[in-house]
Design a protein around this motif. Structure first.
Motif, PDB file in Angstrom:
ATOM      1  N   ASN A  16       0.809  -1.215   0.000  1.00  0.00           N
ATOM      2  CA  ASN A  16       0.000   0.000   0.000  1.00  0.00           C
ATOM      3  C   ASN A  16       0.846   1.272   0.000  1.00  0.00           C
ATOM      4  N   LEU A  17       2.091   1.199   0.452  1.00  0.00           N
ATOM      5  CA  LEU A  17       2.953   2.367   0.475  1.00  0.00           C
ATOM      6  C   LEU A  17       3.706   2.567  -0.833  1.00  0.00           C
ATOM      7  N   PRO A  22       0.306   6.750  -1.760  1.00  0.00           N
ATOM      8  CA  PRO A  22       0.411   5.783  -0.655  1.00  0.00           C
ATOM      9  C   PRO A  22      -0.756   5.904   0.322  1.00  0.00           C
ATOM     10  N   ILE A  23      -1.138   4.760   0.890  1.00  0.00           N
ATOM     11  CA  ILE A  23      -2.239   4.697   1.843  1.00  0.00           C
ATOM     12  C   ILE A  23      -1.693   4.108   3.139  1.00  0.00           C
ATOM     13  N   ASN A  24      -2.021   4.737   4.266  1.00  0.00           N
ATOM     14  CA  ASN A  24      -1.581   4.216   5.559  1.00  0.00           C
ATOM     15  C   ASN A  24      -2.190   2.842   5.824  1.00  0.00           C
ATOM     16  N   ASP A  25      -1.482   2.022   6.590  1.00  0.00           N
ATOM     17  CA  ASP A  25      -1.932   0.662   6.886  1.00  0.00           C
ATOM     18  C   ASP A  25      -3.330   0.627   7.508  1.00  0.00           C
ATOM     19  N   ASP A  26      -3.613   1.580   8.403  1.00  0.00           N
ATOM     20  CA  ASP A  26      -4.908   1.560   9.076  1.00  0.00           C
ATOM     21  C   ASP A  26      -6.052   2.006   8.175  1.00  0.00           C
ATOM     22  N   LYS A  27      -5.750   2.550   7.002  1.00  0.00           N
ATOM     23  CA  LYS A  27      -6.791   2.992   6.067  1.00  0.00           C
ATOM     24  C   LYS A  27      -7.062   1.975   4.961  1.00  0.00           C
ATOM     25  N   ASP A 159       6.263  -4.775   6.347  1.00  0.00           N
ATOM     26  CA  ASP A 159       6.157  -3.336   6.255  1.00  0.00           C
ATOM     27  C   ASP A 159       6.909  -2.713   7.432  1.00  0.00           C
ATOM     28  N   THR A 161       7.533   0.498   7.700  1.00  0.00           N
ATOM     29  CA  THR A 161       7.283   1.930   7.691  1.00  0.00           C
ATOM     30  C   THR A 161       6.786   2.462   9.030  1.00  0.00           C
ATOM     31  N   LEU A 162       6.295   1.588   9.913  1.00  0.00           N
ATOM     32  CA  LEU A 162       5.852   2.063  11.216  1.00  0.00           C
ATOM     33  C   LEU A 162       7.020   2.639  12.007  1.00  0.00           C
TER      34      LEU A 162
END
Length: 192
Positions: A16-17, A22-27, A159, A161-162
């Motif tokens: 997703n990134l 890019p879209i955040n994981d929670d979205k 991922d 990215t966090l």
């Protein structure tokens, strides 16, 4: 796995990134199934109470494992405050259900001599004192319940990215760390 028999597992061929936007994981949700190329789940099997096997029709770049979305959950977030665990609530916009911008958090008070039991009245007062402009001077039961809503926890694999790092490749994430020869020696009885 043993505590969530209806756990959701989703694999995607595209991170997703790495999408154009890019879209955040929670979205990530159903709307991203096509752009992220959601993989068909061929088999989801509990091999043991705490072991879950998932087989996808393809090689996933990202795997999401999420608590079941059944019913309503209330809760607080645990945060590490200088080596001590602390409970907080992130306040939500009463109209949209999204987190307030800028984020506003409230430390959760507990009842005296009752470990783990929230002091609801004090918590509601703290919420209104922190965000009176957004929440008003008092909260009714429905508004308080909205603030306490907890969305199902989602673990994202492959991922980094966090932590602020760039996405890594699938092979670097799911690489076995034990050689087959070592496993054969151990399970053939040649090693204790």
């Amino acid at each position: 796995v043993s505590g969530w028999p209806g756990i959701h597992v989703r694999g995607y061929a595209v991170d997703n990134l790495r999408l154009g936007t890019p879209i955040n994981d929670d979205k990530v949700g159903d709307a991203q199934d096509m752009p992220m190329q959601k993989l068909n789940l061929l088999r989801l099997e509990r091999l043991a109470p705490a072991v879950l096997l998932a087989l996808f029709d393809g090689v996933p770049q990202v795997v999401h494992i999420e608590e079941p979305r059944a019913g309503i959950q209330f809760g607080v977030d645990e945060v590490d405050a200088n080596g001590r665990t602390q409970a907080q609530v992130v306040l939500l916009n009463a109209t949209t259900g999204e987190r307030l911008e800028p984020h506003k958090t409230v430390d959760v008070p507990f009842r005296p001599n009752s470990p783990g039991v929230l002091h609801m009245g004090a918590l509601a007062r703290r919420m209104t004192s922190v965000a009176a402009a957004d929440l008003g001077s008092s909260l009714d039961a429905a508004e308080f319940a909205l603030q306490m809503l907890q969305f199902p926890y989602r673990a994202v694999f492959a991922d980094r990215t966090l932590t602020g790092a760039p996405p890594i490749s699938f092979l670097d994430t799911f690489r076995p760390r034990v050689a087959f020869a070592d496993l054969r020696a151990r399970f053939a009885g040649g090693e204790e």
